[in-house]
Design a protein around this motif. Structure first.
Motif, PDB file in Angstrom:
ATOM      1  N   TYR A   1     -51.914   5.666  18.194  1.00  0.00           N
ATOM      2  CA  TYR A   1     -51.920   6.259  16.857  1.00  0.00           C
ATOM      3  C   TYR A   1     -53.314   6.784  16.514  1.00  0.00           C
ATOM      4  N   ALA A   2     -54.335   6.013  16.831  1.00  0.00           N
ATOM      5  CA  ALA A   2     -55.708   6.462  16.573  1.00  0.00           C
ATOM      6  C   ALA A   2     -56.013   7.738  17.361  1.00  0.00           C
ATOM      7  N   LYS A   3     -55.561   7.776  18.598  1.00  0.00           N
ATOM      8  CA  LYS A   3     -55.758   8.962  19.435  1.00  0.00           C
ATOM      9  C   LYS A   3     -54.995  10.148  18.860  1.00  0.00           C
ATOM     10  N   HIS A   4     -53.767   9.894  18.434  1.00  0.00           N
ATOM     11  CA  HIS A   4     -52.924  10.929  17.827  1.00  0.00           C
ATOM     12  C   HIS A   4     -53.637  11.550  16.615  1.00  0.00           C
ATOM     13  N   ILE A   5     -54.152  10.710  15.756  1.00  0.00           N
ATOM     14  CA  ILE A   5     -54.834  11.186  14.542  1.00  0.00           C
ATOM     15  C   ILE A   5     -56.168  11.850  14.887  1.00  0.00           C
ATOM     16  N   ALA A   6     -56.895  11.310  15.847  1.00  0.00           N
ATOM     17  CA  ALA A   6     -58.175  11.905  16.257  1.00  0.00           C
ATOM     18  C   ALA A   6     -57.972  13.312  16.798  1.00  0.00           C
ATOM     19  N   LEU A   7     -56.951  13.485  17.621  1.00  0.00           N
ATOM     20  CA  LEU A   7     -56.677  14.811  18.182  1.00  0.00           C
ATOM     21  C   LEU A   7     -56.204  15.777  17.100  1.00  0.00           C
ATOM     22  N   GLN A   8     -55.435  15.273  16.150  1.00  0.00           N
ATOM     23  CA  GLN A   8     -55.005  16.118  15.033  1.00  0.00           C
ATOM     24  C   GLN A   8     -56.214  16.595  14.231  1.00  0.00           C
TER      25      GLN A   8
ATOM     26  N   SER B   1     -67.037  13.594  17.112  1.00  0.00           N
ATOM     27  CA  SER B   1     -66.220  12.803  16.191  1.00  0.00           C
ATOM     28  C   SER B   1     -64.884  12.438  16.833  1.00  0.00           C
ATOM     29  N   ALA B   2     -64.251  13.405  17.492  1.00  0.00           N
ATOM     30  CA  ALA B   2     -62.971  13.133  18.153  1.00  0.00           C
ATOM     31  C   ALA B   2     -63.145  12.109  19.270  1.00  0.00           C
ATOM     32  N   LEU B   3     -64.198  12.263  20.063  1.00  0.00           N
ATOM     33  CA  LEU B   3     -64.444  11.306  21.147  1.00  0.00           C
ATOM     34  C   LEU B   3     -64.703   9.904  20.617  1.00  0.00           C
ATOM     35  N   TYR B   4     -65.449   9.817  19.540  1.00  0.00           N
ATOM     36  CA  TYR B   4     -65.691   8.507  18.905  1.00  0.00           C
ATOM     37  C   TYR B   4     -64.366   7.876  18.478  1.00  0.00           C
ATOM     38  N   LYS B   5     -63.543   8.649  17.798  1.00  0.00           N
ATOM     39  CA  LYS B   5     -62.265   8.114  17.295  1.00  0.00           C
ATOM     40  C   LYS B   5     -61.344   7.716  18.450  1.00  0.00           C
ATOM     41  N   ILE B   6     -61.303   8.527  19.492  1.00  0.00           N
ATOM     42  CA  ILE B   6     -60.426   8.231  20.636  1.00  0.00           C
ATOM     43  C   ILE B   6     -60.871   6.973  21.372  1.00  0.00           C
TER      44      ILE B   6
END
Length: 133
Positions: A34-41, A124-129
């Motif tokens: 879910y975190a990856k899903h939201i980060a990519l979005q 930011s995306a890499l951090y979240k993923i």
């Protein structure tokens, strides 16, 4: 690697949103997905405007021909949506390396600032993923 041009630089920045949008759809129900899903979005929503600003700025100072997305080359033949972390890391490295050659720092400070904004979206995306589960 293909010789970097402004055209493949611009196309690769623009196409990154589509690649990561597809990766967003491929997230499944494993822990952390879910975190990856939201980060990519967040990435594909934010990066479109950033890429557009960069390309418009490039066009204000030069002409771009031969747009060619080289994303698959960045992932060594793998589809970028299958390896989003690898793709984003390699995209970041590509941007940092290519801009040293194609965008002179002193002459185009405002353009480099826009490129920095794009890199910040990647970071930011890499951090979240990698850090959020």
């Amino acid at each position: 690697m293909i010789r970097p041009t402004l055209g493949n630089f611009a196309a690769t920045l623009i196409h990154a949103a589509s690649w990561m949008h597809l990766a967003h759809f491929k997230c499944n129900s494993v822990p952390g997905s879910y975190a990856k899903h939201i980060a990519l979005q967040s990435f594909y929503e934010d990066v479109v405007e950033s890429a557009d600003a960069i390309v418009e700025k490039l066009l204000s100072v030069t002409w771009i021909e031969d747009y060619q997305d080289i994303s698959i080359e960045l992932t060594k033949g793998k589809m970028p949506y299958d390896v989003p972390e690898e793709y984003l890391k390699n995209l970041r490295e590509f941007i940092v390396t290519v801009r040293k050659t194609l965008i002179p720092g002193d002459e185009y400070a405002s353009l480099n600032s826009l490129v920095d904004d794009y890199i910040n979206i990647i970071d930011s995306a890499l951090y979240k993923i990698t850090r959020l589960k």
